[in-house]
Write an enzyme that holds these catalytic residues in place. Structure first.
Site, PDB file in Angstrom:
ATOM      1  N   LYS A 185       0.827  -1.213   0.000  1.00 43.07           N
ATOM      2  CA  LYS A 185       0.000   0.000   0.000  1.00 43.07           C
ATOM      3  C   LYS A 185       0.858   1.259   0.000  1.00 43.07           C
ATOM      4  O   LYS A 185       1.843   1.352   0.718  1.00 43.07           O
ATOM      5  CB  LYS A 185      -0.905  -0.003   1.233  1.00 43.07           C
ATOM      6  N   GLY A 191       6.536   0.677   5.799  1.00 38.22           N
ATOM      7  CA  GLY A 191       7.408  -0.251   5.082  1.00 38.22           C
ATOM      8  C   GLY A 191       7.462   0.028   3.588  1.00 38.22           C
ATOM      9  O   GLY A 191       8.530  -0.027   2.970  1.00 38.22           O
ATOM     10  N   CYS A 192       6.322   0.361   3.021  1.00 38.76           N
ATOM     11  CA  CYS A 192       6.259   0.623   1.580  1.00 38.76           C
ATOM     12  C   CYS A 192       6.969   1.925   1.224  1.00 38.76           C
ATOM     13  O   CYS A 192       7.618   2.019   0.181  1.00 38.76           O
ATOM     14  CB  CYS A 192       4.809   0.647   1.110  1.00 38.76           C
ATOM     15  N   THR A 193       6.883   2.903   2.103  1.00 42.12           N
ATOM     16  CA  THR A 193       7.587   4.157   1.877  1.00 42.12           C
ATOM     17  C   THR A 193       9.098   3.933   1.972  1.00 42.12           C
ATOM     18  O   THR A 193       9.861   4.433   1.130  1.00 42.12           O
ATOM     19  CB  THR A 193       7.128   5.227   2.882  1.00 42.12           C
ATOM     20  N   ALA A 195      10.154   2.127  -1.276  1.00 42.05           N
ATOM     21  CA  ALA A 195      10.113   3.019  -2.442  1.00 42.05           C
ATOM     22  C   ALA A 195      11.241   4.050  -2.388  1.00 42.05           C
ATOM     23  O   ALA A 195      11.901   4.312  -3.403  1.00 42.05           O
ATOM     24  CB  ALA A 195       8.757   3.708  -2.524  1.00 42.05           C
TER      25      ALA A 195
END
Length: 154
Positions: A39, A44-46, A49
């Site tokens: 998401k 974690g995704c930030t 990325a």
């Protein structure tokens, strides 16, 4: 399950700029680091990325394009891209069809989409698969190392 040595399934999705991304268009041109993440704008995704962003030139120098995929909308991807100045495309897989095509498992008791990275060579062959929800930035280091090995063998 997809495995190393398999032909990467072809797909077409829209990017944050409204363009069409086709995996087959990369064949013969460049390797692709295709990473599936749960998401936009979650911790974690930030981190993942931004780690890809910070090392993006290394991937470019190794002849690879980085491509992120989640089921978030194009609008969500646009905000995420702008907020974190991501130089690579994010693809909106709204119905999860590409996630299913790549057999990316769900995580945390099936509650979240999984985090899996595929390194696909110029011929469209899967050279590496890394699956870990908790080690988000390791996806970047592992993919870069695989590309270095592929580059040195050519």
């Amino acid at each position: 399950m997809l495995q190393i040595g398999d032909q990467a399934p072809d797909f077409t999705l829209r990017t944050t700029t409204g363009e069409t991304f086709r995996l087959r268009d990369q064949r013969g041109q460049r390797s692709v680091v295709l990473y599936f993440y749960p998401k936009d704008d979650t911790p974690g995704c930030t981190a993942e990325a931004c780690s890809f962003r910070d090392q993006y030139q290394d991937f470019q120098d190794l002849g690879a394009e980085v491509v992120g995929v989640s089921s978030d909308s194009e609008a969500s991807h646009q905000k995420f891209t702008q907020k974190h100045r991501l130089p690579f495309p994010l693809l909106a897989d709204a119905g999860g069809q590409v996630r299913k095509l790549y057999e990316v498992p769900r995580a945390l008791l099936g509650l979240l989409p999984g985090r899996v990275t595929f390194v696909i060579d110029k011929e469209g062959i899967i050279q590496y698969i890394f699956n870990s929800m908790s080690r988000a930035t390791d996806h970047v280091a592992q993919a870069r190392e695989v590309l270095r090995k592929l580059d040195s063998s050519n």
